[in-house]
Motif scaffolding. Structure first.
Motif, PDB file in Angstrom:
ATOM      1  N   MET A   1       0.828  -1.203   0.000  1.00 16.73           N
ATOM      2  CA  MET A   1       0.000   0.000   0.000  1.00 16.73           C
ATOM      3  C   MET A   1       0.863   1.254   0.000  1.00 16.73           C
ATOM      4  O   MET A   1       0.585   2.211  -0.696  1.00 16.73           O
ATOM      5  CB  MET A   1      -0.892  -0.025   1.243  1.00 16.73           C
ATOM      6  N   THR A   2       1.944   1.199   0.823  1.00 18.12           N
ATOM      7  CA  THR A   2       2.788   2.384   0.909  1.00 18.12           C
ATOM      8  C   THR A   2       3.442   2.680  -0.431  1.00 18.12           C
ATOM      9  O   THR A   2       3.564   3.833  -0.834  1.00 18.12           O
ATOM     10  CB  THR A   2       3.887   2.215   1.976  1.00 18.12           C
ATOM     11  N   GLU A   3       3.822   1.603  -1.158  1.00 18.47           N
ATOM     12  CA  GLU A   3       4.428   1.831  -2.478  1.00 18.47           C
ATOM     13  C   GLU A   3       3.455   2.604  -3.355  1.00 18.47           C
ATOM     14  O   GLU A   3       3.810   3.509  -4.105  1.00 18.47           O
ATOM     15  CB  GLU A   3       4.726   0.511  -3.195  1.00 18.47           C
ATOM     16  N   LEU A   4       2.171   2.202  -3.240  1.00 18.46           N
ATOM     17  CA  LEU A   4       1.145   2.838  -4.047  1.00 18.46           C
ATOM     18  C   LEU A   4       1.066   4.327  -3.739  1.00 18.46           C
ATOM     19  O   LEU A   4       1.072   5.171  -4.624  1.00 18.46           O
ATOM     20  CB  LEU A   4      -0.206   2.175  -3.773  1.00 18.46           C
ATOM     21  N   LEU A   5       1.038   4.633  -2.415  1.00 17.20           N
ATOM     22  CA  LEU A   5       0.951   6.038  -2.013  1.00 17.20           C
ATOM     23  C   LEU A   5       2.147   6.826  -2.513  1.00 17.20           C
ATOM     24  O   LEU A   5       2.015   7.920  -3.047  1.00 17.20           O
ATOM     25  CB  LEU A   5       0.845   6.146  -0.491  1.00 17.20           C
ATOM     26  N   ILE A   6       3.322   6.230  -2.336  1.00 14.21           N
ATOM     27  CA  ILE A   6       4.540   6.907  -2.774  1.00 14.21           C
ATOM     28  C   ILE A   6       4.470   7.193  -4.273  1.00 14.21           C
ATOM     29  O   ILE A   6       4.768   8.295  -4.723  1.00 14.21           O
ATOM     30  CB  ILE A   6       5.791   6.057  -2.431  1.00 14.21           C
ATOM     31  N   THR A   7       4.005   6.201  -5.032  1.00  9.33           N
ATOM     32  CA  THR A   7       3.887   6.390  -6.472  1.00  9.33           C
ATOM     33  C   THR A   7       2.942   7.529  -6.804  1.00  9.33           C
ATOM     34  O   THR A   7       3.214   8.379  -7.652  1.00  9.33           O
ATOM     35  CB  THR A   7       3.350   5.098  -7.122  1.00  9.33           C
ATOM     36  N   ILE A   8       1.793   7.523  -6.107  1.00 11.36           N
ATOM     37  CA  ILE A   8       0.759   8.493  -6.450  1.00 11.36           C
ATOM     38  C   ILE A   8       1.174   9.915  -6.096  1.00 11.36           C
ATOM     39  O   ILE A   8       0.845  10.868  -6.804  1.00 11.36           O
ATOM     40  CB  ILE A   8      -0.571   8.112  -5.757  1.00 11.36           C
ATOM     41  N   GLY A  12       6.222  12.303 -10.826  1.00 14.51           N
ATOM     42  CA  GLY A  12       6.045  11.525 -12.050  1.00 14.51           C
ATOM     43  C   GLY A  12       4.583  11.176 -12.276  1.00 14.51           C
ATOM     44  O   GLY A  12       4.077  11.241 -13.391  1.00 14.51           O
ATOM     45  N   PHE A  13       3.889  10.846 -11.189  1.00 15.31           N
ATOM     46  CA  PHE A  13       2.480  10.500 -11.324  1.00 15.31           C
ATOM     47  C   PHE A  13       1.666  11.709 -11.784  1.00 15.31           C
ATOM     48  O   PHE A  13       0.801  11.613 -12.637  1.00 15.31           O
ATOM     49  CB  PHE A  13       1.929   9.961  -9.999  1.00 15.31           C
ATOM     50  N   ALA A 265      -6.931  11.165 -13.763  1.00 16.58           N
ATOM     51  CA  ALA A 265      -6.165  10.625 -12.652  1.00 16.58           C
ATOM     52  C   ALA A 265      -6.372   9.113 -12.549  1.00 16.58           C
ATOM     53  O   ALA A 265      -5.424   8.353 -12.332  1.00 16.58           O
ATOM     54  CB  ALA A 265      -6.568  11.300 -11.354  1.00 16.58           C
ATOM     55  N   PHE A 266      -7.618   8.683 -12.722  1.00 11.46           N
ATOM     56  CA  PHE A 266      -7.862   7.240 -12.627  1.00 11.46           C
ATOM     57  C   PHE A 266      -7.297   6.491 -13.832  1.00 11.46           C
ATOM     58  O   PHE A 266      -6.900   5.337 -13.735  1.00 11.46           O
ATOM     59  CB  PHE A 266      -9.353   6.969 -12.448  1.00 11.46           C
ATOM     60  N   ASP A 267      -7.254   7.180 -14.949  1.00 14.47           N
ATOM     61  CA  ASP A 267      -6.619   6.623 -16.129  1.00 14.47           C
ATOM     62  C   ASP A 267      -5.136   6.400 -15.842  1.00 14.47           C
ATOM     63  O   ASP A 267      -4.584   5.330 -16.131  1.00 14.47           O
ATOM     64  CB  ASP A 267      -6.787   7.625 -17.289  1.00 14.47           C
ATOM     65  N   ALA A 268      -4.519   7.408 -15.238  1.00 16.86           N
ATOM     66  CA  ALA A 268      -3.101   7.327 -14.899  1.00 16.86           C
ATOM     67  C   ALA A 268      -2.868   6.221 -13.877  1.00 16.86           C
ATOM     68  O   ALA A 268      -1.898   5.453 -13.950  1.00 16.86           O
ATOM     69  CB  ALA A 268      -2.632   8.668 -14.331  1.00 16.86           C
ATOM     70  N   PHE A 269      -3.778   6.128 -12.939  1.00 13.93           N
ATOM     71  CA  PHE A 269      -3.771   5.103 -11.917  1.00 13.93           C
ATOM     72  C   PHE A 269      -3.734   3.719 -12.576  1.00 13.93           C
ATOM     73  O   PHE A 269      -2.959   2.846 -12.199  1.00 13.93           O
ATOM     74  CB  PHE A 269      -5.057   5.289 -11.116  1.00 13.93           C
TER      75      PHE A 269
END
Lengths: 314, 514
Positions: A1-8, A12-13, A265-269
C-alpha cells in the motif's frame, strides 16, 4: 500500500495525470460546446478515433503540426456532417452520432489496412511522428518549488498547453462574448434567439464543428503523444467518458476541466498499477476509469436530487 | 398616408388550408389597432406575414408608402416592426437585460458590454413605464413582467410598430390594466400598436380602430367608438351569439369528491399545492380560479392520479382513492378533460375512432377474446361524432387533421360518453372557436345537471363565472378566497385575490366552502 501512495504522490504520477487528462479534456470541452448548444454529441468517440488515424497517417508524410491540424480538420468535418444530417435533413442527432461511431470503428480499421498494406491492428510499420514536448527546465531556477514544477510540467505536449489555454478561451467565449450568449440561448430555449433574429441553425452547426474539431485535437494528442501510432479502437471509450465529465462538471468549462482531471487521474492510476501489482489482471485495472465514471455520475445525480429535495422542504 | 398597409394578402398553406384570402389591413401612425376574430380566422397568419415569419402567396405590404417584403423576422425588425408572441421567446435562465439585448448586444471589442446593456435596458424601461428589474433571471418573474421584457425587447430594436399577439390571454385583470398603461404611454410617444385579441371588452377599451376577420377574410374596419360588444361579436361570427349557459337547479346535498390537506411538490422541488381542502357535491360545478401556475392544474392532476402527492387524502363518494391507479379511479366514475389536448388528451396520430375507444378497452363490447371489434368501435364512434357534432370526414380520420375545437370535442365526447360521477376539466375551451365553446360549455353543464360533480380550472374568468356554482381562488398553492357564484361577482374582485393583493379570513370563506 505504501508503495502505491509513494507512487501516487510522486511528481512523475502528476506528470502522467496531465498527460492522460489532455485528450480527455479536449473531448470534454468538445462535448461541453455541443451540449450547451443543445446537442448531445454522442459521436465524440468516433470523431476522436478518426482524428487519431488521420493525424497518424498525415504525420508520415508531413510535419507534426500539419498532422495535428488535419486531425482537427477531420473532427470538424465530421461535426459538419453531423450538423448536416441532424439540422438540414432533420435526422435524429443521437442516431447520427452512433452512425458516426460505427463508421469510425469500422472505417479506421479499413483505412489502416489500406495505409499499412494489410495490417488491421496497429500502424506499427508506419513511420508516424510525435508532437514535440515543451521544455520548461528553466522553471527549476525558481527557489523551493522550482524543481518539482519543472519535473511535473517539462516534457508535456504542446497540445497540453493549448488545451489549458482553450479552457480559458472557451470560458471567455461562453460568458464574456455576445456569441457565447447566443450559443447558450440556442441550447436552452431556441425560440428566443430565433425571434431575436439570431441564425439558430448556424450557431448549432458551428457548435458541432467546433465540438468535432476539439475531439479531433484530442485524438491527435492521443495518437501522436500519449501513444505514438494508431491502434484499433485506441480511444477506448474516452469520448463517452467525456460526456459524463460534461455533466459531472455542471456544464461549465472549469467544472468540466476538474471532472476531466478526475477521470484522467484514474486513467493514470490504471497505467501505474500493473507495475506495482502484477498479480492484478490488467482487464480489471482497465475497467477502473469506467467504474469511476459510473460511480461519479450516480453520486452526482443523487446529490442533485437531494439538493432539490432540500429546496422543496423549505 | 397610412403607416402600414396590407393589400389583398393571400396565404395558402401546403396541404391546402387557406388561412388568408384577400385580406386588407390599414394601420395609421400612432394608433392602437385591434385585429379581432375567432380562432382560425387568420389573425395569426396575417401577423406572421407582417413580421416575416410566413410569406404571402398573393398581395403586398406597403410601409411608409413603399412596397416591402420580409423574407425573415430580422428584416421586419430592421424595418421597425416588433412582435410579442403569445408564447414568450425568453431564455429562462438568462437575466432580464440579457434577454432584452440578445441578438443586438452592445459590444466593446469582442466583449459583451454588460454594464452598457444594463443601463440601456433600465433607461428604456423608465421611458415607457415598463417597470422591471434588469438583473434577475427571467424564469423567476411573474408572467406579467415577462411580457414587459418581451415588449422591451422589441423596443430595444427600435420597433415603431409593435404587434401584440393576444397579450391579455395570460394576464390577471390588474395586470391587463398595467399593460394598457404601458400601451398608452407607447402611443403617446409616437409608437403604433397592433393588438390581436378576442376578448371584446378589452378591445373596445384600448383600441382606436378595429379590423374584424372571419374565415381568412377581412369583414370590415370600424372605429371603436362606433361599435358595441354585441355588434362586434356579430361581425366576428357572422351571426348573433350569446355565450351563456343556464344551469338547472340541482340537488347538491351529496358529497362526491373530498380533498383534505392536499400537498404536491413539482419536479423542481417547489411545493406547488400547499394543503388544499376542497369538497365538490353532486350536481355542482366548482371553479378553480387563479393565474396559471398557482397550483390549480396540479390539484386536478393529483385528483386524476396523474401526479404523486406528498400529503393529504382524496375521496370519491366516500371511498379513499389516494393510492389508486388512474385506471381504478376512472372505473369508479372519474373522468378528466386535460389541459393540453394534443399532448395528454389525445393520440394525434391515431384515428378519431381509436381515440374514442381508448378508455374503454376493458369493455367486452369493444374487445372480444383479446381482439378489437373494429365494427363495434366504428359504430360507437359514428354515434359519438353525431351526438357531439364533431366536424370530421369519418371515424377513420386522424385526429391531427381536425381543428382545435373539433379535437377538443373528441376529448369531451370520450370523457362524457358515459355520465361520470366526478368530472375534472382544465382549460376546456383554450384555442377553441366560439361555436365549439358554446357547445362544450353546454355539454359540461349537462353533465352537471345530470348529477356529476365538476371541478373546472380555466384561465378565462368569463368561462369560470359562466359555468361555476362556487369559485375557489388559488394563490401560491393555497385557496385564499371562496365565493358562491352570484351575478354581482366580478372578474375584478377575483383578480384582487388572484394576485395575492387580498385574502379572505377563514370565517369569510366558510360560507362558500360548504
Amino acid at each position: 500500500m505504501t508503495e502505491l501512495l509513494i507512487t501516487i504522490i510522486s511528481t512523475g504520477f502528476f506528470a502522467t495525470v496531465i498527460r492522460t487528462t489532455t485528450p480527455l479534456l479536449l473531448a470534454t470541452l468538445g462535448g461541453l460546446i455541443a451540449d450547451l448548444s443543445g446537442a448531445l454529441n454522442v459521436a465524440l468517440e468516433g470523431m476522436m478515433l478518426i482524428g487519431c488515424l488521420t493525424a497518424v497517417i498525415v504525420s508520415v508524410y508531413a510535419p507534426w503540426y500539419v498532422a495535428v491540424l488535419s486531425g482537427v480538420g477531420a473532427g470538424a468535418l465530421l461535426g459538419l456532417l453531423m450538423a448536416f444530417f441532424a439540422y438540414r435533413l432533420k435526422a435524429d442527432i443521437i442516431l447520427v452520432g452512433f452512425a458516426i461511431n460505427i463508421l469510425a470503428a469500422g472505417g479506421t480499421v479499413f483505412a489502416l489496412a489500406l495505409a499499412t498494406g494489410g495490417d488491421k491492428g496497429t500502424s506499427i510499420n508506419l513511420q508516424s511522428q510525435a508532437i514535440p514536448p515543451v521544455d520548461l527546465t528553466f522553471l527549476s531556477g525558481i527557489p523551493i518549488i522550482g524543481p518539482t514544477l519543472s519535473a511535473m510540467l517539462t516534457g508535456q505536449s504542446v497540445v497540453t498547453w493549448i488545451a489549458a489555454f482553450l479552457v480559458f478561451a472557451i470560458w471567455y467565449f461562453l460568458y464574456r462574448t455576445p456569441w457565447g450568449l447566443w450559443l447558450r440561448g440556442v441550447g436552452e430555449y431556441p425560440a428566443a434567439p430565433e425571434a431575436a433574429g439570431i441564425p439558430v441553425t448556424k450557431v448549432r452547426t458551428w457548435s458541432l464543428v467546433v465540438s468535432g474539431a476539439l475531439a479531433g485535437l484530442g485524438g491527435a494528442q492521443l495518437a501522436m503523444f500519449n501513444y505514438v501510432g494508431f491502434t484499433r479502437d485506441m480511444t477506448g471509450g474516452r469520448g463517452f467518458i467525456a460526456l459524463g465529465a460534461v455533466l459531472l462538471g455542471a456544464r461549465h468549462p472549469v467544472g468540466a476541466t476538474i471532472a476531466a482531471l478526475l477521470f484522467g487521474a484514474f486513467d493514470a492510476f490504471a497505467i501505474v498499477l500493473p507495475g506495482l501489482y502484477n498479480w492484478m489482471p490488467s482487464e480489471l485495472i482497465r475497467m477502473i476509469p469506467f467504474i469511476v465514471t459510473i460511480v461519479a455520475l450516480i453520486s452526482f445525480s443523487v446529490r442533485a436530487q437531494r439538493a432539490l429535495a432540500l429546496r422543496g422542504v423549505q | 398616408m397610412a403607416l402600414l398597409e396590407a393589400i389583398g394578402i393571400g396565404k395558402t398553406y401546403p396541404g391546402g388550408v387557406v388561412a388568408n384570402d384577400g385580406v386588407n389591413l390599414t394601420i395609421e401612425r400612432g394608433e392602437v389597432h385591434a385585429v379581432v376574430g375567432e380562432n382560425g380566422a387568420g389573425k395569426s397568419t396575417l401577423m406572421k406575414i407582417l413580421f416575416g415569419i410566413e410569406q404571402p402567396n398573393a398581395g403586398r405590404l406597403v410601409l411608409d408608402g413603399k412596397d416591402v417584403r420580409f423574407a425573415r423576422p430580422r428584416e421586419a425588425i430592421d424595418s421597425g416592426i416588433g412582435m410579442v408572441f403569445q408564447h414568450f421567446s425568453l431564455v429562462p435562465s438568462f437575466s432580464v437585460y440579457e434577454n432584452v439585448v440578445m441578438g443586438s448586444e452592445p459590444r466593446s471589442g469582442i466583449r459583451f458590454d454588460r454594464k452598457k446593456a444594463i443601463a440601456e435596458v433600465q433607461a428604456l424601461s423608465d421611458k415607457f413605464k415598463l417597470h422591471v428589474d434588469p438583473l434577475p433571471p427571467v424564469g423567476a418573474l411573474p408572467v406579467g413582467q415577462q411580457q414587459r421584457v418581451e415588449i422591451l425587447k422589441a423596443l430595444y430594436r427600435d420597433a415603431r410598430i409593435l404587434i401584440l399577439d393576444e397579450p391579455t390571454a395570460v394576464l390577471a385583470p390588474q395586470e391587463v390594466q398595467e399593460l394598457f398603461v404601458a400601451i398608452r404611454s407607447l402611443v403617446a410617444q409616437g409608437h403604433t400598436v397592433i393588438f390581436i385579441a378576442h376578448k371584446l371588452p378589452e378591445v373596445l377599451e384600448i383600441s382606436d380602430t378595429i379590423t374584424v376577420m372571419r374565415q381568412g377574410r377581412t369583414v370590415g374596419q370600424v372605429r371603436s367608438k362606433d361599435v358595441t360588444e354585441d355588434s362586434l361579436a356579430a361581425m366576428m361570427v357572422g351571426r348573433e351569439v350569446v355565450l351563456r349557459v343556464d344551469r338547472k337547479p340541482t340537488d347538491q346535498s351529496q358529497r362526491v369528491a373530498e380533498v383534505r390537506g392536499l400537498r404536491v411538490v413539482n419536479a423542481r422541488g417547489t411545493e406547488v399545492v400547499q394543503g388544499i381542502d376542497l369538497t365538490v357535491h353532486a350536481g355542482e360545478t366548482v371553479g378553480l380560479v387563479g393565474v396559471e401556475g398557482n397550483g390549480q392544474a396540479e390539484t386536478l392532476e393529483a385528483i386524476a392520479g396523474l401526479r404523486a402527492i406528498t400529503a393529504g387524502t382524496i375521496a370519491l363518494s366516500g371511498e379513499p382513492i389516494t393510492g389508486m391507479s388512474v385506471l381504478d379511479r376512472r372505473s369508479r366514475g372519474l373522468a378528466s378533460i386535460p389541459e393540453d389536448r394534443i399532448a395528454r388528451g389525445l393520440a394525434p396520430g391515431a384515428t378519431v375512432a381509436e381515440n374514442l375507444v381508448a378508455t374503454r378497452l376493458d369493455e367486452p363490447r369493444f374487445v372480444r377474446s383479446g381482439l378489437l371489434d373494429l365494427k363495434a368501435i366504428r359504430l360507437s364512434a359514428e354515434k359519438l361524432i353525431e351526438r357531439f357534432s364533431i366536424r370530421v370526414g369519418g371515424p377513420n380520420y386522424e385526429v391531427a387533421t381536425l381543428s382545435g375545437g373539433n379535437m377538443q370535442k373528441v376529448v369531451v365526447a370520450r370523457e362524457l360518453s358515459e355520465q361520470p360521477k366526478l368530472l375534472l376539466v382544465n382549460q376546456p375551451t383554450r384555442g377553441v372557436d366560439l361555436g365549439a365553446t358554446q357547445f362544450i360549455w353546454r355539454t359540461i353543464t349537462d353533465a352537471r345537471d345530470e348529477g356529476a360533480a365538476v371541478l373546472l380550472s380555466s384561465a378565462d374568468l368569463h368561462e369560470l363565472l359562466a359555468l361555476s356554482d362556487r369559485l375557489m381562488v388559488f394563490y401560491h398553492g393555497e385557496i385564499v378566497a371562496a365565493f358562491t357564484n352570484t351575478p354581482d361577482l366580478t372578474p375584478e374582485t377575483l383578480g384582487t385575490y388572484m394576485l395575492g393583493l387580498a385574502r379572505q379570513t377563514p370565517e369569510d370563506m366558510k360560507g362558500a366552502l360548504k
